[in-house]
Design a protein around this motif. Sequence first.
Motif, PDB file in Angstrom:
ATOM      1  N   UNK A 110       5.994   6.823 -12.178  1.00  0.00           N
ATOM      2  CA  UNK A 110       4.599   6.108 -13.096  1.00  0.00           C
ATOM      3  C   UNK A 110       5.590   5.139 -13.856  1.00  0.00           C
ATOM      4  N   UNK A 111       7.192   4.832 -13.973  1.00  0.00           N
ATOM      5  CA  UNK A 111       7.650   3.463 -14.621  1.00  0.00           C
ATOM      6  C   UNK A 111       7.662   2.498 -13.426  1.00  0.00           C
ATOM      7  N   UNK A 112       7.768   2.812 -12.046  1.00  0.00           N
ATOM      8  CA  UNK A 112       7.185   1.940 -11.319  1.00  0.00           C
ATOM      9  C   UNK A 112       6.616  -0.215 -11.403  1.00  0.00           C
ATOM     10  N   UNK A 113       5.347   0.578 -11.895  1.00  0.00           N
ATOM     11  CA  UNK A 113       4.021   0.089 -11.583  1.00  0.00           C
ATOM     12  C   UNK A 113       4.409  -0.878 -12.969  1.00  0.00           C
ATOM     13  N   UNK A 114       5.387  -0.926 -14.026  1.00  0.00           N
ATOM     14  CA  UNK A 114       5.632  -1.720 -15.301  1.00  0.00           C
ATOM     15  C   UNK A 114       5.960  -2.973 -14.028  1.00  0.00           C
ATOM     16  N   UNK A 115       7.192  -3.049 -13.243  1.00  0.00           N
ATOM     17  CA  UNK A 115       7.982  -3.884 -12.806  1.00  0.00           C
ATOM     18  C   UNK A 115       6.943  -4.918 -11.958  1.00  0.00           C
ATOM     19  N   UNK A 116       5.709  -4.339 -10.995  1.00  0.00           N
ATOM     20  CA  UNK A 116       4.989  -5.493 -10.331  1.00  0.00           C
ATOM     21  C   UNK A 116       4.635  -6.845 -10.550  1.00  0.00           C
ATOM     22  N   UNK A 117       4.974  -7.213 -11.629  1.00  0.00           N
ATOM     23  CA  UNK A 117       4.297  -8.741 -12.373  1.00  0.00           C
ATOM     24  C   UNK A 117       5.896  -9.385 -12.099  1.00  0.00           C
ATOM     25  N   UNK A 118       7.198  -8.910 -12.397  1.00  0.00           N
ATOM     26  CA  UNK A 118       7.893  -9.489 -12.980  1.00  0.00           C
ATOM     27  C   UNK A 118       9.499  -9.203 -12.298  1.00  0.00           C
ATOM     28  N   UNK A 119       8.978  -8.786 -10.881  1.00  0.00           N
ATOM     29  CA  UNK A 119      10.081  -8.299 -10.176  1.00  0.00           C
ATOM     30  C   UNK A 119       9.309  -8.486  -8.944  1.00  0.00           C
ATOM     31  N   UNK A 120      10.106  -9.024  -7.577  1.00  0.00           N
ATOM     32  CA  UNK A 120      10.442  -8.092  -6.487  1.00  0.00           C
ATOM     33  C   UNK A 120      10.043  -6.695  -6.519  1.00  0.00           C
ATOM     34  N   UNK A 121       9.293  -6.245  -5.709  1.00  0.00           N
ATOM     35  CA  UNK A 121       9.412  -4.742  -6.409  1.00  0.00           C
ATOM     36  C   UNK A 121       9.128  -3.663  -4.616  1.00  0.00           C
ATOM     37  N   UNK A 122      10.393  -3.309  -4.285  1.00  0.00           N
ATOM     38  CA  UNK A 122      10.656  -2.720  -3.436  1.00  0.00           C
ATOM     39  C   UNK A 122      10.298  -1.126  -3.015  1.00  0.00           C
ATOM     40  N   UNK A 123       9.311   0.114  -2.529  1.00  0.00           N
ATOM     41  CA  UNK A 123       9.291   0.755  -2.810  1.00  0.00           C
ATOM     42  C   UNK A 123       9.042   1.178  -1.847  1.00  0.00           C
ATOM     43  N   UNK A 124      10.317   2.814  -1.134  1.00  0.00           N
ATOM     44  CA  UNK A 124      10.649   3.010  -0.080  1.00  0.00           C
ATOM     45  C   UNK A 124      10.337   5.269  -0.042  1.00  0.00           C
ATOM     46  N   UNK A 125       9.191   5.230   0.392  1.00  0.00           N
ATOM     47  CA  UNK A 125       9.692   6.378   0.545  1.00  0.00           C
ATOM     48  C   UNK A 125      10.861   6.917   2.226  1.00  0.00           C
ATOM     49  N   UNK A 126      11.431   7.841   1.841  1.00  0.00           N
ATOM     50  CA  UNK A 126      13.020   8.035   1.886  1.00  0.00           C
ATOM     51  C   UNK A 126      12.841   9.631   2.467  1.00  0.00           C
ATOM     52  N   UNK A 127      11.881   9.204   4.532  1.00  0.00           N
ATOM     53  CA  UNK A 127      11.912  10.178   4.951  1.00  0.00           C
ATOM     54  C   UNK A 127      13.126  10.633   5.678  1.00  0.00           C
TER      55      UNK A 127
END
Length: 330
Positions: free
Chosen positions: A25-42
């Motif tokens: 839920x908290x990840x979205x808030x960073x999308x405009x100001x940061x380079x965001x990298x979100x991983x599915x850690x299989x």
Amino acid sequence: MKKVVFSGVQPTGKLTLGNYLGAIRNWGQFQDDYECIYCVVDLHSITVKRVPAELRRQTYETLALYIACGIDPQKSILFVQSHVPAHAELTWVLNTITYVGEMNRMTQFKDKSSKHADNINMGLMDYPVLMASDILLYKTDLVPIGADQKQHLEIARDIAIRFNAQYSDTFTVPDGYIPKVGAKIMSLQQPTQKMSKSDENEKASIYLLDDADAIVRKFRSAVTDSDGEVRFDEVNKPGISNLLGIYSLLSDKTIDEAEIEFANCGYSVFKDAVADAVIQKLAPIQAEQKRLLDDKDYLTEIMRQGAEKANCLARKTLSKVYRKVGFIQL
Ligand code: AQP
């Protein structure tokens, strides 16, 4: 240059309200100001026994949930860990500057070893080093996590500092971002323990894909106390405090406001209100995830594009590390 945010969730089992409120839920808030990298850690997820077909399905489901929860693949890099070999390669190097004693002390290792006593494998012990690689490969500045991952983040920082001291400045030392409320959503059946997707008692967790009936039933059977007062007191009233935390996060009301709202209501009215807030929040996420899962080609394309971008960034860091430790580059 924007600062970098990195985080991930394992595609193990069904994601819970804890994974959502504490992390995604908290990840979205960073999308405009940061380079965001979100991983599915299989890679992390096979440290406990998995059924291969289930892992494949849950990898798609987790990626679809990220998008359904508001992570925009146009703004953030979304990828699957096993598509970027540098994660495993860097782990090997970092293993050589990490001590067995440190890994032995990790709370999650101890917990999972006792839960999976028949499968205390090296991967389980090495989990924090792989997590350090995930973070350090992307020169990450900020890692949004739930409170349970704080110890692992600290080890990632220690490893970065140690490598930099031994081989000269290479890694960015990351900071954690742990939300003030919601960092630890507790089990509905044992409110002094965290809600966990691997909990065998299904009544203990709200899964993000639970239907409305299941959500109402689980909240109605949530363990509380007998004094009948809706009041926040984590020590003496962990069950009610957990429900107040969940309600406050989902209704955008403060804990104080929620206490006033339910001051003379009794627990059954309060529990139904919490269930309703969860149902309202999850319904659109569930619908969107279902829509996305019906379009596997789209999800595969997101994975492909994410892997390409992540590989490009990760290889640069790995190559620098290999040079620093003295490997010959062809
Ligand atoms: N109960 C929780 N409250 C708040 N945050 C939580 N997180 C997990 N449970 C809670 C956060 O979710 C992110 C992803 O977690 P993970 O999938 O990497 O594994 P985990 O921390 O081990 O979560 P689980 O649900 O307990 O998984 P299993 O049962 O498979 O081990 C992390 O940021 C975590 O802090």
